[in-house]
Design a protein around this motif. Structure first.
Motif, PDB file in Angstrom:
ATOM      1  N   GLN A   1      50.012  98.742 -14.262  1.00 37.60           N
ATOM      2  CA  GLN A   1      50.355  98.147 -12.968  1.00 37.60           C
ATOM      3  C   GLN A   1      51.410  97.048 -13.115  1.00 37.60           C
ATOM      4  O   GLN A   1      51.771  96.658 -14.230  1.00 37.60           O
ATOM      5  N   GLY A   2      51.856  96.539 -11.974  1.00 34.64           N
ATOM      6  CA  GLY A   2      52.777  95.418 -11.956  1.00 34.64           C
ATOM      7  C   GLY A   2      52.049  94.105 -12.138  1.00 34.64           C
ATOM      8  O   GLY A   2      50.874  94.063 -12.503  1.00 34.64           O
ATOM      9  N   LEU A   3      52.773  93.008 -11.910  1.00 34.72           N
ATOM     10  CA  LEU A   3      52.202  91.684 -12.080  1.00 34.72           C
ATOM     11  C   LEU A   3      51.576  91.181 -10.780  1.00 34.72           C
ATOM     12  O   LEU A   3      52.183  91.288  -9.718  1.00 34.72           O
TER      13      LEU A   3
ATOM     14  N   PHE B   1      61.175  95.343 -14.461  1.00 33.06           N
ATOM     15  CA  PHE B   1      60.763  94.663 -13.237  1.00 33.06           C
ATOM     16  C   PHE B   1      61.954  93.934 -12.610  1.00 33.06           C
ATOM     17  O   PHE B   1      62.685  93.209 -13.301  1.00 33.06           O
TER      18      PHE B   1
ATOM     19  N   GLN C   1      59.764  94.976 -20.127  1.00 34.23           N
ATOM     20  CA  GLN C   1      58.479  94.770 -20.812  1.00 34.23           C
ATOM     21  C   GLN C   1      58.217  95.951 -21.732  1.00 34.23           C
ATOM     22  O   GLN C   1      57.987  97.068 -21.267  1.00 34.23           O
TER      23      GLN C   1
ATOM     24  N   TYR D   1      49.696  85.193 -14.368  1.00 32.12           N
ATOM     25  CA  TYR D   1      49.688  86.494 -13.709  1.00 32.12           C
ATOM     26  C   TYR D   1      48.622  87.370 -14.357  1.00 32.12           C
ATOM     27  O   TYR D   1      48.273  87.203 -15.524  1.00 32.12           O
TER      28      TYR D   1
ATOM     29  N   GLU E   1      59.041  99.273 -19.491  1.00 30.77           N
ATOM     30  CA  GLU E   1      58.834  99.010 -18.067  1.00 30.77           C
ATOM     31  C   GLU E   1      59.835  97.946 -17.633  1.00 30.77           C
ATOM     32  O   GLU E   1      60.065  96.975 -18.349  1.00 30.77           O
TER      33      GLU E   1
ATOM     34  N   GLN F   1      47.868  91.497 -15.085  1.00 33.42           N
ATOM     35  CA  GLN F   1      48.497  92.815 -15.112  1.00 33.42           C
ATOM     36  C   GLN F   1      47.473  93.841 -15.555  1.00 33.42           C
ATOM     37  O   GLN F   1      47.080  93.886 -16.726  1.00 33.42           O
TER      38      GLN F   1
ATOM     39  N   PHE G   1      57.792  89.817  -7.372  1.00 37.16           N
ATOM     40  CA  PHE G   1      58.015  90.885  -8.349  1.00 37.16           C
ATOM     41  C   PHE G   1      57.964  92.253  -7.683  1.00 37.16           C
ATOM     42  O   PHE G   1      57.111  92.499  -6.821  1.00 37.16           O
ATOM     43  N   GLY G   2      58.850  93.140  -8.129  1.00 32.38           N
ATOM     44  CA  GLY G   2      58.691  94.542  -7.795  1.00 32.38           C
ATOM     45  C   GLY G   2      57.538  95.133  -8.582  1.00 32.38           C
ATOM     46  O   GLY G   2      56.991  94.504  -9.493  1.00 32.38           O
ATOM     47  N   THR G   3      57.178  96.361  -8.230  1.00 29.89           N
ATOM     48  CA  THR G   3      56.022  97.001  -8.859  1.00 29.89           C
ATOM     49  C   THR G   3      56.359  97.644 -10.192  1.00 29.89           C
ATOM     50  O   THR G   3      55.478  98.152 -10.868  1.00 29.89           O
ATOM     51  N   GLY G   4      57.635  97.615 -10.565  1.00 30.88           N
ATOM     52  CA  GLY G   4      58.023  98.100 -11.879  1.00 30.88           C
ATOM     53  C   GLY G   4      58.492  99.536 -11.885  1.00 30.88           C
ATOM     54  O   GLY G   4      58.070 100.355 -11.057  1.00 30.88           O
TER      55      GLY G   4
END
Lengths: 115, 115
Positions: free
Chosen positions: B41-43, A90, A38, B35, A88, B37, A105-108
């Motif tokens: 932060q993450g999704l 993911f 992203q 989603y 970013e 965001q 999803f992971g937290t990135g």
């Protein structure tokens, strides 16, 4: 239960050096795994996916990832970082036991590339 | 080819107003996701539509949030009586089907700012 852990919230590398972004997953099924990137003010773009074929997966922009079932890992690598890789990232796991929403999803991980 | 389209790209509104966000998925994609965001932060999963099945609403944070989808095409996410904590980017993604090996395709999101 399904989950994804991205072990580093931030990774910083110098331009031209290797990139390693770590991802570990848990799944009670044989999962599919994805990496997305992203860039600022953009949606997520698919980098690569693993769907039970070859364990070493090559993606766009020189990235690749290796599925290691014994380690439940799917780390993302690139031999030489470019400034445009700053973004970013993911890690996502998908499996059929997750019910209607089967994507996790992971937290990135934020990648910074130093000139 | 056409990707996932979201509108508006940016929305600024006053606290307490209602907002409606739109998502046009890729034609033929039966699965659609929303989603949230938050900055840095993450999704956060909100809601999932798959064909004509009942949607998975398990991620909606409160009854102020709702979403609809017309058949297998456009979806709208509505937030009533907006609060400042609703400020975020709202991302929509579509997928060819519910199978676990299909990647999602994301729109660029709607950036919502509540004053």
């Amino acid at each position: 239960a399904q989950s994804v852990t991205q072990l580093d919230s931030h990774v910083s590398v110098s331009e031209g050096t290797p990139v390693l972004l770590r991802c570990n997953y848990s799944s009670s099924y044989s999962p599919s795994l994805f990496w997305y990137v992203q860039h600022p003010n953009k949606g997520l773009q698919l980098l690569l996916k693993y769907t039970s074929a070859a364990t070493l997966v090559k993606g766009i922009n020189g990235f690749e990832a290796e599925f290691k079932k014994s380690e439940t890992s799917f780390h993302l690598t690139k031999p030489s970082a470019h400034m445009s890789d700053a973004a970013e990232y993911f890690c996502v796991v998908s499996d059929l036991t997750g019910g209607a929403n089967n994507l996790f999803f992971g937290t990135g991980t934020r990648l910074t590339v130093i000139p | 080819g056409a990707g996932v389209s979201q509108s508006p790209s940016n929305k600024v509104t006053e606290k307490g107003k209602d907002v409606e966000l739109r998502c046009d998925p890729i034609s033929g994609h039966t699965a659609l996701y929303w989603y949230r965001q938050r900055l840095g932060q993450g999704l956060e999963f909100l809601i999932y539509f798959q064909g004509n099945s009942a949607p998975d609403k398990s991620g909606l944070p409160s009854d102020r949030f709702s979403a609809e989808r017309t058949g297998e095409s456009v979806s709208t996410l509505t937030i009533q009586r907006t609060q400042q904590e609703d400020s975020a980017v709202y991302l929509c993604a579509s997928r060819p089907g519910g199978g676990d090996n299909q990647p999602q395709h994301f729109g660029d999101g709607t950036r919502l700012s509540i004053l």
